[in-house]
Design a protein around this motif. Structure first.
Motif, PDB file in Angstrom:
ATOM      1  N   ILE A 194      71.365  67.003  23.832  1.00 34.54           N
ATOM      2  CA  ILE A 194      71.607  65.751  24.544  1.00 34.54           C
ATOM      3  C   ILE A 194      73.110  65.632  24.793  1.00 34.54           C
ATOM      4  N   ILE A 195      73.451  65.465  26.048  1.00 35.12           N
ATOM      5  CA  ILE A 195      74.874  65.395  26.385  1.00 35.12           C
ATOM      6  C   ILE A 195      75.271  63.969  26.711  1.00 35.12           C
ATOM      7  N   GLY A 196      76.467  63.568  26.268  1.00 36.06           N
ATOM      8  CA  GLY A 196      76.962  62.243  26.596  1.00 36.06           C
ATOM      9  C   GLY A 196      77.510  61.542  25.378  1.00 36.06           C
ATOM     10  N   GLU A 214      64.722  53.779  32.929  1.00 40.53           N
ATOM     11  CA  GLU A 214      64.350  54.233  34.275  1.00 40.53           C
ATOM     12  C   GLU A 214      63.885  55.688  34.255  1.00 40.53           C
ATOM     13  N   SER A 215      63.300  56.083  35.362  1.00 41.11           N
ATOM     14  CA  SER A 215      62.847  57.454  35.484  1.00 41.11           C
ATOM     15  C   SER A 215      64.025  58.424  35.378  1.00 41.11           C
ATOM     16  N   GLY A 216      63.850  59.476  34.588  1.00 36.64           N
ATOM     17  CA  GLY A 216      64.860  60.533  34.508  1.00 36.64           C
ATOM     18  C   GLY A 216      66.032  60.264  33.576  1.00 36.64           C
ATOM     19  N   VAL A 217      65.913  59.244  32.703  1.00 32.81           N
ATOM     20  CA  VAL A 217      67.047  58.958  31.806  1.00 32.81           C
ATOM     21  C   VAL A 217      66.992  59.755  30.507  1.00 32.81           C
ATOM     22  N   GLY A 218      65.886  60.460  30.299  1.00 32.68           N
ATOM     23  CA  GLY A 218      65.797  61.286  29.091  1.00 32.68           C
ATOM     24  C   GLY A 218      64.958  60.659  27.989  1.00 32.68           C
ATOM     25  N   LYS A 219      63.925  59.913  28.375  1.00 29.74           N
ATOM     26  CA  LYS A 219      63.093  59.242  27.368  1.00 29.74           C
ATOM     27  C   LYS A 219      62.328  60.233  26.506  1.00 29.74           C
ATOM     28  N   GLU A 220      62.027  61.393  27.076  1.00 30.85           N
ATOM     29  CA  GLU A 220      61.150  62.315  26.359  1.00 30.85           C
ATOM     30  C   GLU A 220      61.755  62.890  25.083  1.00 30.85           C
ATOM     31  N   SER A 221      63.077  62.871  24.968  1.00 29.65           N
ATOM     32  CA  SER A 221      63.657  63.449  23.752  1.00 29.65           C
ATOM     33  C   SER A 221      63.517  62.496  22.559  1.00 29.65           C
ATOM     34  N   THR A 265      57.910  53.848  28.787  1.00 28.61           N
ATOM     35  CA  THR A 265      57.600  53.300  30.100  1.00 28.61           C
ATOM     36  C   THR A 265      58.860  53.235  30.960  1.00 28.61           C
ATOM     37  N   ASN A 266      58.691  53.492  32.254  1.00 30.08           N
ATOM     38  CA  ASN A 266      59.825  53.301  33.159  1.00 30.08           C
ATOM     39  C   ASN A 266      59.575  52.101  34.070  1.00 30.08           C
ATOM     40  N   VAL A 267      58.491  51.366  33.776  1.00 29.95           N
ATOM     41  CA  VAL A 267      58.269  50.139  34.543  1.00 29.95           C
ATOM     42  C   VAL A 267      58.437  48.938  33.623  1.00 29.95           C
ATOM     43  N   ASN A 313      68.449  59.255  38.168  1.00 21.62           N
ATOM     44  CA  ASN A 313      69.179  59.495  36.925  1.00 21.62           C
ATOM     45  C   ASN A 313      69.456  60.976  36.642  1.00 21.62           C
ATOM     46  N   ILE A 314      69.304  61.372  35.366  1.00 17.90           N
ATOM     47  CA  ILE A 314      69.754  62.726  34.980  1.00 17.90           C
ATOM     48  C   ILE A 314      68.948  63.806  35.713  1.00 17.90           C
ATOM     49  N   ARG A 315      67.683  63.542  35.943  1.00 15.87           N
ATOM     50  CA  ARG A 315      66.855  64.512  36.658  1.00 15.87           C
ATOM     51  C   ARG A 315      67.434  64.764  38.052  1.00 15.87           C
ATOM     52  N   GLN A 316      67.818  63.683  38.712  1.00 19.20           N
ATOM     53  CA  GLN A 316      68.392  63.799  40.059  1.00 19.20           C
ATOM     54  C   GLN A 316      69.733  64.535  40.020  1.00 19.20           C
ATOM     55  N   LEU A 317      70.557  64.195  39.018  1.00 25.46           N
ATOM     56  CA  LEU A 317      71.861  64.845  38.894  1.00 25.46           C
ATOM     57  C   LEU A 317      71.682  66.355  38.699  1.00 25.46           C
ATOM     58  N   ARG A 318      70.713  66.720  37.878  1.00 24.72           N
ATOM     59  CA  ARG A 318      70.490  68.143  37.627  1.00 24.72           C
ATOM     60  C   ARG A 318      70.012  68.854  38.899  1.00 24.72           C
ATOM     61  N   ASN A 319      69.136  68.200  39.649  1.00 25.44           N
ATOM     62  CA  ASN A 319      68.662  68.801  40.905  1.00 25.44           C
ATOM     63  C   ASN A 319      69.812  69.036  41.866  1.00 25.44           C
ATOM     64  N   ARG A 347      52.795  67.573  40.608  1.00 21.35           N
ATOM     65  CA  ARG A 347      52.210  66.301  41.052  1.00 21.35           C
ATOM     66  C   ARG A 347      53.112  65.117  40.768  1.00 21.35           C
ATOM     67  N   LYS A 348      53.766  65.182  39.619  1.00 20.32           N
ATOM     68  CA  LYS A 348      54.593  64.044  39.230  1.00 20.32           C
ATOM     69  C   LYS A 348      55.700  63.823  40.264  1.00 20.32           C
ATOM     70  N   ALA A 349      56.380  64.915  40.608  1.00 20.33           N
ATOM     71  CA  ALA A 349      57.484  64.812  41.561  1.00 20.33           C
ATOM     72  C   ALA A 349      56.960  64.398  42.930  1.00 20.33           C
TER      73      ALA A 349
HETATM   74  N1  LIG Z   1      71.472  63.354  27.667  1.00 23.56           N
HETATM   75  C1  LIG Z   1      70.933  64.424  28.291  1.00 23.56           C
HETATM   76  N2  LIG Z   1      71.574  65.594  28.307  1.00 23.56           N
HETATM   77  C2  LIG Z   1      71.067  66.640  28.956  1.00 23.56           C
HETATM   78  N3  LIG Z   1      69.930  66.619  29.638  1.00 23.56           N
HETATM   79  C3  LIG Z   1      69.235  65.499  29.654  1.00 23.56           C
HETATM   80  C4  LIG Z   1      69.685  64.327  28.986  1.00 23.56           C
HETATM   81  N4  LIG Z   1      68.803  63.351  29.180  1.00 23.56           N
HETATM   82  C5  LIG Z   1      67.838  63.875  29.962  1.00 23.56           C
HETATM   83  N5  LIG Z   1      68.082  65.152  30.250  1.00 23.56           N
HETATM   84  C6  LIG Z   1      67.268  66.006  31.114  1.00 23.56           C
HETATM   85  O1  LIG Z   1      66.924  65.229  32.254  1.00 23.56           O
HETATM   86  C7  LIG Z   1      65.578  65.455  32.628  1.00 23.56           C
HETATM   87  C8  LIG Z   1      64.829  64.139  32.677  1.00 23.56           C
HETATM   88  O2  LIG Z   1      64.611  63.672  31.366  1.00 23.56           O
HETATM   89  P1  LIG Z   1      63.184  63.122  30.910  1.00 23.56           P
HETATM   90  O3  LIG Z   1      62.096  63.980  31.437  1.00 23.56           O
HETATM   91  O4  LIG Z   1      63.235  62.894  29.449  1.00 23.56           O
HETATM   92  O5  LIG Z   1      63.190  61.757  31.699  1.00 23.56           O
HETATM   93  P2  LIG Z   1      62.247  60.494  31.507  1.00 23.56           P
HETATM   94  O6  LIG Z   1      63.111  59.381  31.047  1.00 23.56           O
HETATM   95  O7  LIG Z   1      61.087  60.873  30.651  1.00 23.56           O
HETATM   96  O8  LIG Z   1      61.801  60.197  32.994  1.00 23.56           O
HETATM   97  P3  LIG Z   1      60.338  59.732  33.569  1.00 23.56           P
HETATM   98  O9  LIG Z   1      60.218  58.279  33.283  1.00 23.56           O
HETATM   99  O10 LIG Z   1      60.470  60.014  35.019  1.00 23.56           O
HETATM  100  O11 LIG Z   1      59.330  60.583  32.878  1.00 23.56           O
HETATM  101  C9  LIG Z   1      65.020  66.437  31.647  1.00 23.56           C
HETATM  102  O12 LIG Z   1      65.068  67.716  32.222  1.00 23.56           O
HETATM  103  C10 LIG Z   1      65.964  66.355  30.463  1.00 23.56           C
HETATM  104  O13 LIG Z   1      66.042  67.598  29.793  1.00 23.56           O
END
Ligand SMILES: Nc1ncnc2c1ncn2[C@@H]1O[C@H](COP(=O)(O)OP(=O)(O)OP(=O)(O)O)[C@@H](O)[C@H]1O
Ligand SMILES: [Mg+2]
Length: 418
Positions: free
Chosen positions: A13-15, A42-49, A153-155, A229-235, A395-397
């Motif tokens: 996790i970076i930041g 929000e979507s793509g903020v890194g909730k899954e970790s 949740t992102n809603v 968010n982060i997903r968009q930045l990475r793309n 499908r998600k995207a």
């Molecule tokens: N702090 C972080 N440092 C590096 N990569 C990150 C960080 N947070 C998120 N990412 C990366 O950004 C992408 C989006 O994160 P993630 O899938 O957890 O989003 P999400 O919050 O679950 O979004 P959604 O609601 O759309 O499912 C992933 O590929 C994840 O590895």
């Protein structure tokens, strides 16, 4: 207790934004308990970790960790997926099946997009949260399970509660502790850090020299809204890494990779993105729908008029509609349908031109409606195919891009046999 720094390293996790640190700290604190956690952001903020951190720091770490995307499972099978089913519970249930809550006994379940759960499933989930009890679909025998639940949740679930789509009692059970992840635009200092990390990874992956951003590009990175968010930045980092031969990136090069969100550099027009922009197609689709609706209303009015008088006055009718029915040669002030047998409108009319029976006079509106619906369907299929191709079948995207839920997309894929 593990430090926030260690956890960041372990989970890549970076930041350094204090709000991010606070979220990780909360996850570390709550991990050893069995308290349910709701991760919000929000979507793509890194909730899954977050649920992964919680699981791996808990006494359940040797148990199973199951992540379920509630939005991706069709409504008809979600109860059976989560809670299992008995043999013969429904057509196709040829044997008894264990659900995730049974399999994950002693472990953790991550319910992603929990706001998408159907109300009936919410009732079952509430029972599990209250006393660990559940019933397999088609069974009346109560079973027990010991599962820790982390949901995300992102809603805004309050909106969903207001609309009657989410149970308030379930919300409070799930969110005993909530962990909020900030959007990227609130992590200004982290954006460049993240970009550099992604750019370095992609340079390595694609065997290219690393990218370098100048000041104007860094400023744009920090000014941009990053709604994905982060997903968009990475793309974006990936696209630039692959496509740009010039490794010195300035603001206007960067801008050409950003969709127009109203906060880009004002003078540069984003051409690359425009080609793949679905919002224009969606707008067209909406317009077709609206046109179709108003045409139908006009046609209904016309029909009523004809039923009453046998003729209709031109001023009562929308000129666009006349244009559509007759082409451009029509400029009479009074229209007499009986004299125009070659038009589509007359085609399904009774041969003796009598409008005394309402069912018959509605026939032609139905014909037109059917044609429009078919055309709309065709357009929808095209859009879905295009989006799935573009997102390499993800499908998600694709659902995100089309502005529909994953479940709706799933249903449409089945419906149109795509
Ligand atoms: N702090 C972080 N440092 C590096 N990569 C990150 C960080 N947070 C998120 N990412 C990366 O950004 C992408 C989006 O994160 P993630 O899938 O957890 O989003 P999400 O919050 O679950 O979004 P959604 O609601 O759309 O499912 C992933 O590929 C994840 O590895
Ligand atoms: Mg997610």
């Amino acid at each position: 207790m593990e430090s926030v720094q260690n956890i960041k390293q372990r989970f890549e996790i970076i930041g350094n934004e204090p709000k991010l640190n606070r979220a990780i700290e909360k996850a570390i604190q709550v991990a050893p308990t069995d308290i349910s956690v709701l991760v919000v952001g929000e979507s793509g903020v890194g909730k899954e970790s977050i649920p992964k951190i919680i699981h791996s720091l808990s006494h359940r770490k040797h148990g199973k960790y199951i992540a379920v995307n509630c939005g991706a499972i069709p409504e008809g099978t979600i109860d059976s997926e989560l809670f299992g089913h008995e043999k013969g519970a429904f057509t196709g249930a040829t044997s008894t099946r264990e659900g995730y809550f049974e399999v994950a006994n002693g472990g953790t379940i991550f319910l992603d997009e929990v706001g998408e759960l159907p109300l009936t499933t919410q009732v079952r989930l509430l029972r599990i949260l209250e006393n660990g009890e559940f019933l397999k679909v088609g069974s009346s025998q109560v079973q027990k399970t010991d599962v820790r639940i982390v949901a995300a949740t992102n809603v805004n679930l309050f909106d969903a509660i207001q609309k009657g789509k989410f149970r308030e009692d379930l919300y409070y059970r799930l969110s005993t502790v909530d962990i909020v992840l900030p959007p990227l635009r609130e992590r200004k200092d982290d954006i460049h850090l993240l970009f550099r990390k992604f750019a370095a990874d992609f340079a390595h992956k694609y065997k290219m020299p690393p990218l370098k951003l100048d000041d104007s590009a860094i400023q744009l990175l920090q000014k941009f809204r990053w709604s994905g968010n982060i997903r968009q930045l990475r793309n974006v980092a990936e696209q630039i890494s692959v496509l740009e031969t010039n490794r010195e990136i300035n603001g206007s090069i960067l801008n050409s990779y950003l969709p127009d969100e109203g906060s880009n550099l004002p003078s540069v027009i984003n051409e690359k993105k425009a080609e793949s922009d679905f919002s224009t197609e969606r707008d067209i689709l909406y317009k077709v729908l609206f046109d179709m609706k108003s045409d139908l209303n006009d046609l209904k009015k016309l029909t009523l008029e004809l039923m009453k008088n046998g003729t209709a006055k031109a001023q009562d009718i929308n000129p666009n509609l006349i244009q559509k029915i007759y082409g451009s040669q029509e400029d009479d002030s009074e229209i007499d349908f009986e004299e125009r047998p070659s038009t589509a409108l007359i085609a399904s009319k009774k041969p003796d031109n009598q409008y005394d029976e309402p069912e018959d006079s509605y026939l032609y509106t139905e014909t037109i409606e059917e044609e429009e619906v078919l055309r709309l369907e065709q357009k929808e299929i095209e859009m879905i195919k295009k989006s799935l191709e573009k997102n390499k079948g993800k499908r998600k995207a694709a659902a995100e891009e089309l502005g529909i839920s994953e479940r709706t997309l799933y249903r449409k894929i089945k419906q149109f046999d795509l």
